[in-house]
Design a protein around this motif. Structure first.
Motif, short mmCIF file in Angstrom:
data_model
loop_
_atom_site.label_atom_id
_atom_site.label_comp_id
_atom_site.label_asym_id
_atom_site.label_seq_id
_atom_site.Cartn_x
_atom_site.Cartn_y
_atom_site.Cartn_z
N MET A 40 -72.94 -17.24 -25.58
CA MET A 40 -72.55 -18.19 -24.53
C MET A 40 -72.18 -19.67 -25.16
SD MET A 40 -72.53 -15.76 -22.61
CE MET A 40 -72.15 -16.21 -21.05
N GLY A 41 -72.87 -20.20 -25.94
CA GLY A 41 -72.57 -21.38 -26.50
C GLY A 41 -73.75 -21.69 -27.58
N PHE A 42 -73.20 -21.88 -28.90
CA PHE A 42 -73.79 -22.20 -29.82
C PHE A 42 -73.19 -22.89 -31.01
CE2 PHE A 42 -72.03 -18.02 -30.36
CZ PHE A 42 -72.01 -17.83 -31.78
N PHE A 52 -68.87 -17.57 -25.89
CA PHE A 52 -67.92 -17.30 -24.86
C PHE A 52 -67.59 -18.17 -23.81
CE2 PHE A 52 -67.74 -15.15 -20.45
CZ PHE A 52 -66.86 -14.57 -20.37
N ASP A 53 -68.61 -18.85 -23.34
CA ASP A 53 -68.50 -19.82 -22.08
C ASP A 53 -67.60 -20.86 -22.64
OD1 ASP A 53 -69.32 -18.67 -20.09
OD2 ASP A 53 -71.38 -19.20 -20.20
N ILE A 243 -60.86 -13.01 -23.73
CA ILE A 243 -62.14 -13.74 -24.14
C ILE A 243 -63.17 -12.99 -24.35
CG2 ILE A 243 -63.50 -15.72 -23.85
CD1 ILE A 243 -61.00 -16.96 -22.48
N SER A 244 -63.53 -12.10 -23.33
CA SER A 244 -64.92 -11.14 -23.23
C SER A 244 -64.74 -10.06 -24.47
CB SER A 244 -64.70 -10.40 -21.79
OG SER A 244 -65.83 -9.59 -21.79
N ILE A 252 -66.52 -7.59 -19.67
CA ILE A 252 -67.55 -7.44 -18.69
C ILE A 252 -67.56 -8.60 -17.67
CG2 ILE A 252 -69.11 -6.42 -20.35
CD1 ILE A 252 -70.29 -9.39 -21.22
N VAL A 253 -66.53 -9.20 -17.51
CA VAL A 253 -65.96 -10.30 -16.62
C VAL A 253 -66.10 -9.77 -15.19
CG1 VAL A 253 -64.42 -12.10 -15.83
CG2 VAL A 253 -64.88 -11.57 -18.13
N LYS A 254 -66.88 -10.34 -14.32
CA LYS A 254 -67.07 -9.86 -12.91
C LYS A 254 -65.70 -10.14 -12.09
CE LYS A 254 -69.76 -10.49 -8.75
NZ LYS A 254 -70.43 -9.31 -8.64
#
Length: 254
Positions: A40-42, A52-53, A243-244, A252-254
């Motif tokens: 997600m963030g690193f 991803f985020d 992006i997903s 896997i985006v809702k």
């Protein structure tokens, strides 16, 4: 003379108000995140913040005509950072919970996630019931804690619920046998496990599902509306899915 002075005063006030409106317009959004939370963030090998985020936030900010700054924070103090106005949003796999809604304003959920149970590949632990008398790890300040505590009877059966500063440290202890299982976000857990083929297993049982949203200050409804519009457009035109796909190999985006 008095009439002239009154007109001049009105003009000065008008200019002041217009200037004030201009400075009030937000030009940059500061995103608070845990920079040890892949995917997600690193930080990558070059110490750049990625994920991803991160990509989602960059795209949303671009559509809003705003700059974006990513600020690593102590995730356990995320609400204090947000409400202290040191950051504008929390965008880093932030789970929407009723408890958090008391202090945080959320966008609609953009992703659904499960709280999975990870064990060593050869572990005798096969079900949630097998965790009785075992040491179970979680990341401190994460929603995994709340997910476990919701199932009070199961949590009470643990020998210990051990909290870690990050999931990397927890997985290292799991491999070394210092804990018997780790409860973690599915997205994060599977990201790590994929790199360590054969070392870990995921149980069929889990501690429920959750939804991710962007968190803002309770009174920041204008920014919330703008971000929601951007997220809706990103989903509609397929940008979120793209992006997903890059990060998870699937949409896997809702």
């Amino acid at each position: 003379m008095k009439k002239w002075m009154a007109i001049a005063l009105v003009a000065v006030l008008a200019v002041t108000l217009l200037a004030g409106c201009g400075t009030a317009e937000k030009k940059k959004i500061v995103v608070g995140l845990d920079d040890h939370f892949p995917p997600m963030g690193f930080r990558d090998a070059k110490n750049n913040i990625v994920g991803f985020d991160v990509d989602m936030a960059k795209e949303a900010a671009k559509r809003l005509g705003m700059q974006v700054e990513f600020k690593p924070i102590d995730w356990n103090s995320k609400e204090a950072e947000l409400n202290g106005k040191r950051i504008d949003v929390l965008w880093n796999g932030l789970t929407i919970t009723e408890k958090r809604k008391q202090n945080i304003l959320f966008t609609n959920a953009y992703m659904e996630n499960k709280q999975i149970i990870v064990v060593a590949a050869k572990s005798p632990v096969k079900t949630k019931a097998d965790l009785a008398g075992k040491v179970v790890g979680v990341q401190d300040g994460s929603s995994s804690i709340e997910a476990v505590e919701k199932e009070a009877a199961v949590a009470k059966s643990f020998k210990e619920l051990k909290k870690y500063p990050d999931n990397v440290a927890a997985l290292m202890d799991l491999k070394a046998g210092r804990i018997d299982a780790l409860v973690v976000d599915e997205i994060v857990g599977r990201y790590y496990i994929a790199k360590k083929a054969g070392e870990y297993a995921v149980l069929n049982d889990n501690f429920g599902s959750e939804e991710y949203g962007v968190g803002l200050r309770k009174d920041d409804k204008d920014l919330q509306a703008k971000l929601q519009k951007a997220l809706d457009e990103m989903k509609k035109d397929g940008t979120s899915a793209k992006i997903s796909q890059q990060w998870f190999g699937a949409n896997i985006v809702k």
